[in-house]
Design an enzyme around this catalytic site. Structure first.
Site, PDB file in Angstrom:
ATOM      1  CG  HIS A 204      33.845  73.347  51.407  1.00 43.23           C
ATOM      2  ND1 HIS A 204      34.174  73.132  50.089  1.00 43.23           N
ATOM      3  CD2 HIS A 204      35.014  73.424  52.088  1.00 43.23           C
ATOM      4  CE1 HIS A 204      35.494  73.062  49.974  1.00 43.23           C
ATOM      5  NE2 HIS A 204      36.029  73.244  51.171  1.00 43.23           N
ATOM      6  CG  HIS A 207      32.224  77.233  55.325  1.00 43.56           C
ATOM      7  ND1 HIS A 207      32.918  76.443  54.454  1.00 43.56           N
ATOM      8  CD2 HIS A 207      32.749  77.013  56.554  1.00 43.56           C
ATOM      9  CE1 HIS A 207      33.852  75.771  55.114  1.00 43.56           C
ATOM     10  NE2 HIS A 207      33.766  76.104  56.390  1.00 43.56           N
TER      11      HIS A 207
END
Ligand code: ZN
Length: 389
Positions: A204, A207
């Site tokens: 997501h 990250h």
């Protein structure tokens, strides 16, 4: 001329995989040996040894290496090693094998012969000592501890010669990059400072932000994911890699990251596992490992930054690969952008955070996931997967 970090305590990557031309004959010979079944963790370790990710190990650890690794994070010869790599078997199997016997190591699930090992030592261990030191808990509910407590009573040690890498090279032809290959790829790109990003989940924006911080300060990032066994409920590797590729294609400059995978099975040992992840990445040629919040942890067994702090306890020369310590990342409505807990002065309610459980629920009901949290291309792939369940 770019210069990569050296392999761990070795001049060269030590791949224990027999050359392809010699495998057929050796397999025929292995068929005649006593067959010893391996659980999924040991199977994963055989593949890690095969590719050279565990350089300089030449097989499963003997008692003194096991003990040194547990207590002092050192093999008997002083080499840094934070988690023991051992081959447990049931008492009855151990009793049927004599020291110096050659045995065939077999994947208990598939029945395939994976490797040949000359048994050098048989020993039993104090499982609680391993749990206490490596996992920092003896709680049988911890998944890594549970495996140790449930494993066979005797460890077999010896040199391993690997005959098969199992399904991985066929199933993941583009992702299954061995340490010698990643090193060649980095050199070809002229990279010397390379950060590894360890993941076992789709990525997501939090990250993505971690990886982008690393791209800013290195030559490139190796997005390196777990292809070994996961926890029930985790997203399968095929779906995850497509989701990660969608993020790379849409939101990264070409040539700044490489997506790859490796056959490790998570132990969820938190800080000790962060160190093992760094050691492994050194073998892959990475100078840095991104260590975020609760790296390789599970539940609340570890403090959120224990995995960062443990690197400060290492002695000089233990490890070349350094942690890139980054605080928790998120989108902040008041900052109007991605931020970290280190830079954003606002409150929790200004930060967009969706737990794993909430995500699964939202994805399976088709609810909208805000673009501040996840890229729409990634959400589309995950929604399709949940709809198919
Ligand atoms: Zn903010």
């Amino acid at each position: 001329m770019s210069q990569l970090v050296p392999p761990h305590h070795s001049e060269q990557i030590k791949s224990l995989l027999l050359p392809e031309t010699e495998r057929a004959d050796e397999r025929k010979r292995a068929e005649t040996l006593r067959k010893v079944p391996l659980d999924s963790r040991a199977v994963s370790d055989v593949f890690m040894l095969a590719m050279g990710a565990y350089t300089p190990l030449d097989g499963f650890m003997a008692h003194d290496d096991w003990r040194g690794s547990c207590l002092d994070m050192k093999l008997a010869n002083g080499t840094f090693w934070p988690i023991p790599i051992t081959l447990p078997v049931d008492q009855a199997i151990a009793d049927s094998i004599h020291v110096e016997e050659e045995i065939a190591l077999v994947d208990a699930e598939s029945g395939d012969i994976l490797a040949v090992m000359e048994v050098h030592e048989k020993y039993s261990i104090d499982k609680e000592l391993e749990a206490e030191h490596v996992y920092r808990t003896v709680d049988p509910k911890h998944p890594g501890v549970a495996k140790v407590l449930a494993q066979g009573a005797v460890n077999l040690a010896g040199r391993v010669l690997v005959l098969s890498e199992g399904r991985f090279p066929v199933q993941y032809p583009d992702l299954y990059i061995r340490p010698a290959e990643s090193r060649a790829m980095f050199l070809e790109r002229g990279w010397s400072q390379v950060a590894a990003f360890q993941t076992r989940n789709p990525m997501h924006r939090s990250h993505e932000h971690l990886v982008k911080i690393a791209v800013e300060v290195t030559d490139g990032v190796f997005i390196h994911q777990v292809l070994g066994k996961l926890k029930p409920g985790d997203i399968p590797a095929e779906v995850r890699t497509r989701a990660i590729q969608a993020m790379i294609d849409g939101y990264f400059r070409p040539g700044t990251v490489i997506q790859a995978g490796y056959p490790i099975e998570m132990r969820y040992a938190g800080p000790r596992e962060a160190l093992l992840h760094a050691l492994i990445r050194q073998n892959f040629g990475c100078s840095h490992l991104i260590v975020g919040r609760d790296h390789a942890g599970v539940g609340d067994y570890y403090g959120p930054f224990d995995a960062q702090h443990i690197f400060d306890e290492l002695w000089p020369g233990a490890l070349h690969t350094r942690p890139l310590k980054i605080d928790v990342t998120f989108y902040c409505r008041k900052c109007y952008g991605m931020a970290t807990a280190k830079t954003c002065p606002h409150d929790a309610q200004d930060r967009i955070s969706i737990s794993g459980t909430e995500q699964r629920q939202m994805l399976s009901t088709g609810a909208d996931i805000p673009p501040e949290f996840s890229r729409p291309e990634v959400v589309a792939i995950l929604k399709e997967y949940y709809a198919s369940l």
